[in-house]
Design a protein around this motif. Structure first.
Motif, PDB file in Angstrom:
ATOM      1  N   LEU A 111     -24.935  -4.542 -28.750  1.00 25.52           N
ATOM      2  CA  LEU A 111     -24.417  -3.545 -30.273  1.00 25.52           C
ATOM      3  C   LEU A 111     -25.152  -2.998 -31.152  1.00 25.52           C
ATOM      4  N   ALA A 112     -26.559  -2.823 -30.430  1.00 21.85           N
ATOM      5  CA  ALA A 112     -27.810  -1.913 -31.020  1.00 21.85           C
ATOM      6  C   ALA A 112     -27.328  -0.241 -30.682  1.00 21.85           C
ATOM      7  N   TRP A 113     -27.002  -0.443 -29.075  1.00 18.76           N
ATOM      8  CA  TRP A 113     -26.883   0.683 -28.035  1.00 18.76           C
ATOM      9  C   TRP A 113     -25.103   1.384 -28.577  1.00 18.76           C
ATOM     10  N   LYS A 114     -24.406   0.542 -28.731  1.00 21.62           N
ATOM     11  CA  LYS A 114     -22.951   1.033 -29.106  1.00 21.62           C
ATOM     12  C   LYS A 114     -22.829   1.726 -30.475  1.00 21.62           C
ATOM     13  N   VAL A 115     -23.532   1.407 -31.956  1.00 27.06           N
ATOM     14  CA  VAL A 115     -23.870   1.547 -33.019  1.00 27.06           C
ATOM     15  C   VAL A 115     -24.378   3.041 -32.969  1.00 27.06           C
ATOM     16  N   ILE A 116     -25.950   3.493 -32.359  1.00 28.70           N
ATOM     17  CA  ILE A 116     -25.720   4.460 -32.105  1.00 28.70           C
ATOM     18  C   ILE A 116     -25.576   5.971 -31.653  1.00 28.70           C
ATOM     19  N   VAL A 117     -25.173   5.860 -30.710  1.00 29.69           N
ATOM     20  CA  VAL A 117     -24.093   6.842 -29.955  1.00 29.69           C
ATOM     21  C   VAL A 117     -22.994   7.274 -32.007  1.00 29.69           C
ATOM     22  N   LEU A 118     -21.983   5.849 -31.931  1.00 28.66           N
ATOM     23  CA  LEU A 118     -21.444   6.308 -33.521  1.00 28.66           C
ATOM     24  C   LEU A 118     -22.217   7.375 -34.565  1.00 28.66           C
ATOM     25  N   VAL A 119     -23.282   6.333 -34.703  1.00 26.91           N
ATOM     26  CA  VAL A 119     -24.244   7.108 -35.581  1.00 26.91           C
ATOM     27  C   VAL A 119     -24.485   8.885 -34.858  1.00 26.91           C
ATOM     28  N   GLU A 120     -25.069   8.792 -34.062  1.00 24.56           N
ATOM     29  CA  GLU A 120     -25.120  10.166 -33.360  1.00 24.56           C
ATOM     30  C   GLU A 120     -24.001  11.343 -33.665  1.00 24.56           C
ATOM     31  N   ILE A 121     -22.202  10.512 -33.151  1.00 27.08           N
ATOM     32  CA  ILE A 121     -21.764  11.502 -32.915  1.00 27.08           C
ATOM     33  C   ILE A 121     -20.454  11.721 -34.733  1.00 27.08           C
ATOM     34  N   PHE A 122     -21.157  10.948 -35.386  1.00 28.33           N
ATOM     35  CA  PHE A 122     -20.882  11.103 -36.417  1.00 28.33           C
ATOM     36  C   PHE A 122     -21.664  12.151 -37.829  1.00 28.33           C
TER      37      PHE A 122
ATOM     38  N   SER B 209     -27.885  15.260 -35.021  1.00 25.56           N
ATOM     39  CA  SER B 209     -27.794  16.872 -34.070  1.00 25.56           C
ATOM     40  C   SER B 209     -28.398  16.199 -32.632  1.00 25.56           C
ATOM     41  N   SER B 210     -28.578  15.472 -32.489  1.00 27.20           N
ATOM     42  CA  SER B 210     -29.259  15.015 -31.296  1.00 27.20           C
ATOM     43  C   SER B 210     -29.308  13.936 -30.667  1.00 27.20           C
ATOM     44  N   GLY B 211     -30.057  13.286 -29.442  1.00 24.24           N
ATOM     45  CA  GLY B 211     -29.464  12.032 -28.805  1.00 24.24           C
ATOM     46  C   GLY B 211     -28.163  11.836 -28.356  1.00 24.24           C
ATOM     47  N   VAL B 212     -28.114  11.077 -27.625  1.00 20.62           N
ATOM     48  CA  VAL B 212     -27.005  10.405 -26.368  1.00 20.62           C
ATOM     49  C   VAL B 212     -25.285  11.073 -27.422  1.00 20.62           C
ATOM     50  N   GLY B 213     -24.793   9.712 -28.423  1.00 22.25           N
ATOM     51  CA  GLY B 213     -24.050  10.644 -28.967  1.00 22.25           C
ATOM     52  C   GLY B 213     -23.846  11.934 -29.649  1.00 22.25           C
ATOM     53  N   ALA B 214     -24.269  12.232 -30.046  1.00 29.56           N
ATOM     54  CA  ALA B 214     -24.244  13.834 -30.105  1.00 29.56           C
ATOM     55  C   ALA B 214     -24.232  14.736 -28.601  1.00 29.56           C
ATOM     56  N   ALA B 215     -24.376  14.451 -27.177  1.00 31.33           N
ATOM     57  CA  ALA B 215     -24.097  14.832 -25.858  1.00 31.33           C
ATOM     58  C   ALA B 215     -23.037  14.574 -25.723  1.00 31.33           C
ATOM     59  N   ILE B 216     -22.584  12.947 -25.922  1.00 34.87           N
ATOM     60  CA  ILE B 216     -21.211  13.152 -25.616  1.00 34.87           C
ATOM     61  C   ILE B 216     -20.163  13.499 -26.227  1.00 34.87           C
ATOM     62  N   ASN B 217     -21.244  13.859 -27.780  1.00 36.83           N
ATOM     63  CA  ASN B 217     -19.409  14.615 -28.434  1.00 36.83           C
ATOM     64  C   ASN B 217     -19.968  16.370 -28.731  1.00 36.83           C
TER      65      ASN B 217
END
Length: 281
Positions: A213-224, A227-235
């Motif tokens: 659950l943590a990995w899923k949520v952290i990606v959403l937080v970083e996308i929205f 400006s850094s992290g895996v979610g921002a890179a996926i965005n």
């Protein structure tokens, strides 16, 4: 009348027994069959995806060769390790906070009916709120500060962890609790020598669920909101309409989770459960 003694027939090895008729450890067979089964699934998954990509012939469904090329591009870029390290730090801090809260609340709920009734609504609400909602709320409340992803991870992981620890507490042997009471164990000794060893299966089961659950949520937080992290890179890959890049990040994300599971969690779980094997001898 004489009695004849016959020497016992020599015991032969069979697929189920070893020399001297001793049963073979099933773990020895599993060590070979388990990885082979996992490899078979991965081969079928990759082959099925590539076949679908060839059949559809669309830029929206890239082939395995294109995804592999993106994976090589990412792992050769130093920025990949920077983004992965930032995300891992945020997950670790949020999960540590969730774990500490869940141990306290879960044991309290399992030991006290009053505590169970008090915390039960919070656990139920936490389990039903989607991770996307926690991500959006934390972005609104905390902005781009570090507390944003940490709180989002903690809020999404803590309810599942708490429920697992609560159920493990209810299943703890009553005789062990009586022994701790008779010998007047201190709170620290009860936690160290009674609760943590007996709750090990529940802790590791909850940890697996909480980390997913943590990995899923952290990606959403970083996308929205980051400006850094895996979610921002996926965005960024999504903004560039690079579907192969998005899937490459997904593959690498799955590899990281596999390393955590097989390289860390299973090793710690086996070490924590050694006393059960010794007690069963």
């Amino acid at each position: 009348m004489s009695l004849r003694t016959r020497a016992p027939a020599p015991e032969t090895a069979t697929p189920e027994t070893g020399h001297a008729g001793l049963p073979l450890a099933r773990g020895a067979s599993f060590r070979w069959r388990g990885p082979a089964a996992a490899a078979s699934f991965l081969v079928l998954l990759v082959g099925g995806w590539h076949g679908m990509a060839l059949a559809m012939d669309s830029v929206l469904v890239p082939g395995v060769d294109q995804i592999g090329a993106e994976v090589l591009r990412l792992v050769s870029d130093p920025g990949f390790y920077t983004d992965l390290g930032v995300t891992f730090q945020r997950v670790a801090l949020g999960f540590a906070l969730a774990f500490a809260v869940a141990v306290f609340v879960g044991i309290a709920m399992g030991r006290s009916p009053l505590a169970r009734r008090f915390f039960e609504p919070a656990v139920l609400i936490g389990l039903t709120v989607p991770g996307l909602v926690w991500a959006l709320l934390c972005v609104i409340w905390f902005g781009v500060a570090l507390i944003n992803p940490v709180m989002a991870v903690a809020l999404s992981s803590a309810p599942a962890l708490t429920l697992s620890i609560y159920q493990g507490t209810r299943a703890t042997d009553a005789q062990l609790l009586e022994m701790a009471h008779v010998y007047r164990f201190s709170t620290r000794d009860r936690l160290r020598y009674l609760w943590l060893p007996s709750l090990a299966p529940a802790l590791f089961g909850g940890a697996r669920l909480g980390l997913s659950l943590a990995w899923k949520v952290i990606v959403l937080v970083e996308i929205f909101g980051m400006s850094s992290g895996v979610g921002a890179a996926i965005n960024g890959e999504f903004a560039a309409q690079n579907v192969a890049g998005v899937l490459a990040w997904t593959v690498l994300f799955a590899v990281v989770m596999a390393v955590l599971e097989y390289g860390l969690l299973q090793g710690l779980e086996n070490r924590a459960g050694r006393w059960r094997k010794v007690a069963a001898v």
